[in-house]
Enzyme design. Structure first.
Site, short mmCIF file in Angstrom:
data_model
loop_
_atom_site.label_atom_id
_atom_site.label_comp_id
_atom_site.label_asym_id
_atom_site.label_seq_id
_atom_site.Cartn_x
_atom_site.Cartn_y
_atom_site.Cartn_z
N HIS A 136 73.44 45.21 23.61
CA HIS A 136 73.53 44.69 24.96
C HIS A 136 74.27 43.36 25.11
O HIS A 136 74.12 42.70 26.14
CB HIS A 136 72.11 44.51 25.57
CG HIS A 136 71.41 45.79 25.87
ND1 HIS A 136 71.01 46.67 24.89
CD2 HIS A 136 71.01 46.35 27.03
CE1 HIS A 136 70.39 47.70 25.44
NE2 HIS A 136 70.38 47.55 26.72
N GLY A 187 77.41 49.92 24.73
CA GLY A 187 76.38 50.96 24.76
C GLY A 187 75.69 51.03 26.10
O GLY A 187 75.18 52.07 26.51
N HIS A 188 75.63 49.91 26.80
CA HIS A 188 75.10 49.88 28.18
C HIS A 188 76.17 49.26 29.06
O HIS A 188 76.43 48.07 29.00
CB HIS A 188 73.80 49.08 28.25
CG HIS A 188 73.04 49.29 29.54
ND1 HIS A 188 73.66 49.27 30.77
CD2 HIS A 188 71.73 49.52 29.78
CE1 HIS A 188 72.75 49.48 31.72
NE2 HIS A 188 71.57 49.64 31.14
N HIS A 265 71.54 58.27 30.63
CA HIS A 265 70.80 57.19 31.27
C HIS A 265 71.41 56.90 32.64
O HIS A 265 72.59 56.57 32.75
CB HIS A 265 70.86 55.97 30.37
CG HIS A 265 70.04 54.81 30.84
ND1 HIS A 265 70.60 53.70 31.43
CD2 HIS A 265 68.71 54.59 30.82
CE1 HIS A 265 69.63 52.83 31.74
NE2 HIS A 265 68.48 53.35 31.38
N GLU A 317 65.04 57.68 31.05
CA GLU A 317 65.38 57.27 32.42
C GLU A 317 66.68 57.94 32.83
O GLU A 317 67.61 57.29 33.31
CB GLU A 317 65.53 55.75 32.47
CG GLU A 317 64.41 55.01 31.73
CD GLU A 317 64.57 53.49 31.73
OE1 GLU A 317 65.70 53.00 31.67
OE2 GLU A 317 63.54 52.81 31.80
N GLU A 333 64.16 55.96 39.10
CA GLU A 333 64.04 54.50 38.95
C GLU A 333 64.74 53.80 40.10
O GLU A 333 65.86 54.16 40.47
CB GLU A 333 64.68 54.12 37.61
CG GLU A 333 64.56 52.65 37.27
CD GLU A 333 65.34 52.29 36.01
OE1 GLU A 333 65.77 53.20 35.28
OE2 GLU A 333 65.52 51.09 35.80
N CYS A 335 66.20 51.03 40.18
CA CYS A 335 67.49 50.46 39.77
C CYS A 335 68.61 51.48 39.89
O CYS A 335 69.75 51.12 40.21
CB CYS A 335 67.42 49.95 38.34
SG CYS A 335 66.37 48.52 38.18
N CYS A 413 60.40 41.57 35.40
CA CYS A 413 61.84 41.53 35.64
C CYS A 413 62.28 42.66 36.56
O CYS A 413 63.43 42.72 36.98
CB CYS A 413 62.61 41.60 34.34
SG CYS A 413 62.78 43.25 33.68
N CYS A 414 61.36 43.57 36.87
CA CYS A 414 61.76 44.75 37.62
C CYS A 414 62.27 44.49 39.03
O CYS A 414 63.20 45.15 39.49
CB CYS A 414 60.61 45.75 37.69
SG CYS A 414 60.43 46.60 36.14
#
Lengths: 648, 648
Positions: A136, A187-188, A265, A317, A333, A335, A413-414
């Site tokens: 990340h 990767g993200h 994802h 997810e 989700e 997000c 943190c959501c």
């Protein structure tokens, strides 16, 4: 292809709306200050964040060890981005001063070569950039870039922008298609969005080029993550250690042009699509826009919950199979729903197609704000379409899907992404081109655009009545293009668009979901839109296993659900009558005050004591109540369903 | 309370039945020899068993290391029990000789003090009996006792019986309520059944007393497993290491008298209930019988799939909440359904109540034999009531639930329980008391009972016609009590019971599901039962979330299902008409040959291209085909459903 319009800035729109202003205030007044205390480890009972402390240690201002996830830096970045939007909509010099101080710490933590990631600075200095797959670093960099651009826009201060430019330059120096550079990609996904925003803020082509590199490198060598694993001798850092490599999870199995189905994802995917759409519009790149549209269509026609929820597979997810949209097991989700708004918003820049605004609306009024308890104090991470107390949140298959929003502490943190969205809501209301102002959403506000100031008054989503007051800033004629939601039909009675009280032939002026009003505008011009706000029955494609033969209720953009609290008997025993005698009324008391509720005719299948019986069950007539989906789970644990079978 | 009747022996009944004989032959001719080769590690491509080799090593006949699960011994024991039944129904001197040799190895492996468990003999000699919770020593012992009793009954040889008596004596010496003994009980119940069988075979009270001890000690100290964990210093052996102790999983949370709900691992629970029922009947213990009945009622009225499947929670192969019976996520392990037959069979000894025979029938014709592919070559472990290719066996939540029976290799030990059941089927057909012969099942056979030889001819389950030929062995009158399935109603036309051609008033003579024919029987007496075999609609209690408003089809004891192979369009788009025009016909060709299929009227909900639409979907009339549930998944991967919504 030519870009149709540009996004506007957050501070061009002041939201003054009976529905949204309260939500914005919750964000600015409750959520942002709370998160600040969490990031500073000041909230007892909340798991330690250490995010700011990690930066202090990296900056040499403190002694200590790194603590937290490998992407802990992004928590601070996302908060700073939210602060920027918050300062735009509600200036707060004290908050700004504290944010400035934090930015100074971040600047001090940056390494001489521009590198910035406290996990690797403090904990694994020898292993930078060796695990793009799991670690990340580029993700955190992207969020810091987004924060920097937002903060510069909101405050005019470019300290963090300079930091992230140096970081971006460091990244450009290391990765790329040129010989001698590493041909890596994240990767993200997220840095692609950050780089595009850096480009928009600075005009420097190299950032856009780098975004394109990361997007187009993806999938060219699907084994990149495997090769870096071998290269580092199978070592890993942080909490991840993916044994099996399924790179479709990271959307790296094919090039972005080859990908026809949204897989893996969901947030990774949608961040990637958002950057692709931004780049397509910015470069007028029709091929890239078409690649985006293919993925968009796959989501909207195969993989989207009626609530706007995204991600039918709780494992990872992730997107599930086409048409596989389990209700009780949904991941959906928040997000991902928010990222879908980012994607839609960018798609609009390439093509003013009402489907994008329709989906923005669907997400805004359903699967995003469902995250927040009506009092703003608790948050969901996951947004199922069916809840069963004793099962949801408890049993195998359903542990991710809670029957009530957990306390702050469970996911400190959501709420961040929701904060970013709601605080910056203004910028989703309009786009502007050289010749036109595009209105996408019906939200009461005062907008200061280039060509005009526009004030909007509306009681949407409860009533179908929207009023625009236009104060032009130019003598020249221009177009005001207004998004007409897909369910508004000008052929119907009571549906009318007027300019200064005079009806216009809106059907004739409508193209792909927008009605185009091209004229010379005068101060005080009023455009008024009126349409009936009816309860609508929506059916899922029978290929959706769980919803075949069921109906869902909508009113305007709001999807409704049924809760045990309002209805007698288990929800699965209820059936909605095909002759839908629906009544809506504004709820005047209790926690649901201010929400329009719906009552419909139906029946209840009555059961006896036996588990199985050969007697056909008796049906009793009942009146069934529905409430807005986003307002579910505000009255304690109880059953909830969005879809209900329909009977003749 | 007095025991109503005793079980009979396997070799008293010779099955000659168009439905069951073929299954018995598959078991004796295919499965048992195959398993023997697996246990001897002679089948290439199958995971190593090592079960016999472990005994050879323990016996000092071979050098080597232990290999396999901590309960590997039970694989051999279960096979030996199956061999015993197989020898009863089909003598095979070669097989018997090989079994005798294996028994000699087992005898040699037994330790001087009677201990017998190769895992601890070979691998962990210092840790015997220190982890009753996870290490299955008592479980393996119980299976060896069952094998020993069956083998003695089948062959008259008591070598293994002597071994297991010494083993039982060793266990009695170590555990018990007396001071100085350890107050332990097994983590996986089974030894209780074994001890009861030892008691029945030898008449020695100590074995029955020990079974009672293990049953009644359970739950007295729910912390026993935790205490032994502390005592051994948190060491563990074998593959298990349960960190969290939820002793309801092992039915140890309460005493057996306090337990009112069937919870935890389904097979553990049902083995316990079986032993409880055996003990209740044997001791005429009304309180214990009532405890069994409470648990029975909970299962049958709250937790049983219509197919007889047991275990709604795939996590831990366990019972789920009351009424929580997910179809696609069902666990419904065959072993649990078989154990339900054991339980029902033992309950009959205390009370001749047709509900027990009804459930035996339900299990036999549905969730047990569904395990086996029609050609006998592949086996299911899990028996879902809904299958979705691309989801079942693949996605999160559904991995346990395969769309096709896997090859042998995937579960070499799984068919064992089915082998035990089918090879010993005869003993479930009758019970006998001093005054009566009870017939529980309609299966063509010749039975040699104490009071009479009884031959039965029937084409059940396809036709409602059963003929008993009675040849009495006594001059005295006795009762022939015949179980009448719950769906047979003597008030209906075409439903008749005759003795030597003369109708009897069967309704009058029926008590709790058995019709009592009390008379002096003469050689050649014929009892004939006739009833119409209609397609029946069955409804689930609307408290079952997934089945409310749905119907399932049954014909006799056979539950039907719908497969994609027979029906056009996705199964979820089909609806069965409330006016059920059903036609049954015997399938004459293909893999389903010999099975009665059902066609019914219904409709299909037709969908368009869109994922969501506001146009009410069109319904097309269709004819829908159903096949016996046990025969599903014999024609490649395709959709399957048991429950289907019903429409007017």
């Amino acid at each position: 292809m030519k870009k149709e319009a540009d996004e506007i800035k957050v501070n061009q729109v002041k939201i003054v709306d009976s529905f949204w202003s309260g939500l914005q205030e919750k964000v600015t007044d409750i959520v942002i200050p709370f998160q600040e205390r969490v990031l500073n480890d000041e909230v007892p009972g909340v798991p330690k964040s250490h995010a700011i402390e990690n930066f202090r240690i990296a900056a040499g201002l403190k002694e200590g060890e790194y603590y937290g996830m490998v992407f802990q830096d992004s928590d601070l970045a996302k908060w700073l981005e939210g602060v920027a939007y918050s300062l735009s909509v509600k200036p707060d010099p004290d908050l700004e001063e504290r944010a400035d101080e934090i930015i100074e710490i971040i600047a001090k933590a940056q390494q001489p070569d521009g590198y910035l990631d406290t996990y690797f600075i403090v904990k694994e200095p020898g292993h930078r950039w060796q695990n793009l797959h799991e670690c990340h670093e580029l993700y955190c960099a992207g969020h810091m870039m987004e924060a920097a651009v937002a903060y510069a826009e909101a405050t005019g201060k470019d300290r963090l922008l300079q930091v992230t430019e140096r970081l971006a330059d460091h990244i450009i120096g290391r990765f790329g298609s040129e010989e001698g550079k590493e041909h890596g990609f994240p990767g993200h996904q997220e840095v692609e969005i950050g780089l595009m925003k850096l480009y928009h803020a600075t005009g420097k082509e190299k950032y856009k080029d780098m975004a394109r590199y990361f997007l187009e490198e993806r999938g060219k060598n699907p084994n990149y993550f495997y090769e870096e694993k071998i290269k580092r001798g199978w070592q890993h850092w942080g909490q991840y250690n993916t044994e099996e490599l399924d790179v479709s999870y990271n959307q790296a199995h094919q090039t972005i042009y080859e990908q026809k189905e949204a897989v893996g994802h969901a947030v990774r995917a949608l961040y990637m699509y958002t950057a692709m759409a931004d780049l397509a519009g910015t470069d007028g790149d029709g091929r890239l826009y078409q690649a985006c549209r293919t993925l968009w269509d796959n989501i909207v026609n195969r993989k989207l919950y009626i609530t706007g929820g995204i991600g039918g597979n709780p494992e990872g997810e992730a997107f599930s199979n086409n048409y596989e949209l389990p209700n009780d097991m949904a991941y959906a989700e928040t997000c991902a729903s928010i990222a879908m708004i980012f994607f839609a918003h960018r798609m609009l820049e390439s093509e003013m197609d009402g489907v994008y605004a329709d989906i923005m609306e669907k997400e805004l009024y359903n699967s995003t704000i469902s995250r927040m308890q009506l009092d703003g104090k608790r948050y969901f991470y996951v947004n199922p379409l069916e809840c069963e107390p004793g099962v949801s949140g408890k049993l195998f298959g359903y542990r991710h899907s809670l029957p009530e929003r957990p306390g702050w502490y469970a996911c400190a943190c959501c709420p961040t992404n929701l904060v970013r969205l709601i605080a910056s809501l203004g910028k989703y209301c309009f786009s502007e081109s050289d010749t036109a102002v595009y209105s996408h959403l019906y939200i009461g506000q005062k907008a200061e655009l280039k060509k005009a100031d526009i004030a909007m008054e509306t009681s949407y989503p409860w009533e179908g009545k929207v009023l625009y007051r236009v104060t032009p800033k130019t003598e020249e004629s221009f177009t005001l293009a207004i998004h007409i939601p897909y369910y508004v039909d000008f052929r119907k009675d009571d549906t009318e668009l007027t300019v200064n009280g005079k009806p216009v032939d809106a059907g004739e002026l409508t193209k792909k979901g927008y009605v185009y009003l091209d004229r010379k505008w005068n101060a005080g011009d009023v455009v008024e839109l009126q349409f009936p706000m009816e309860v609508r029955r929506v059916y899922a494609n029978p290929l959706v296993r769980e919803d075949a033969g069921c109906v869902a209720l909508m009113r305007g953009p709001v999807v409704y659900c049924f809760e045990g609290a309002d209805n007698e008997g288990p929800l699965q025993s209820l059936r909605i009558s095909r002759e839908l005698k629906a009544e809506s009324h504004m709820c005047e008391e209790g926690i649901l005050k201010g929400n329009v509720l719906i009552d419909v005719d139906g029946c209840r299948i009555c059961g006896g004591e036996e588990l199985y019986s050969e007697k056909p069950p008796v049906r009793e007539k009942v009146r069934i109540r529905a409430i807005p989906y986003y307002a579910w789970a505000n009255r304690g644990e109880n059953q909830m369903r969005v879809w209900m079978p329909e009977e003749g």
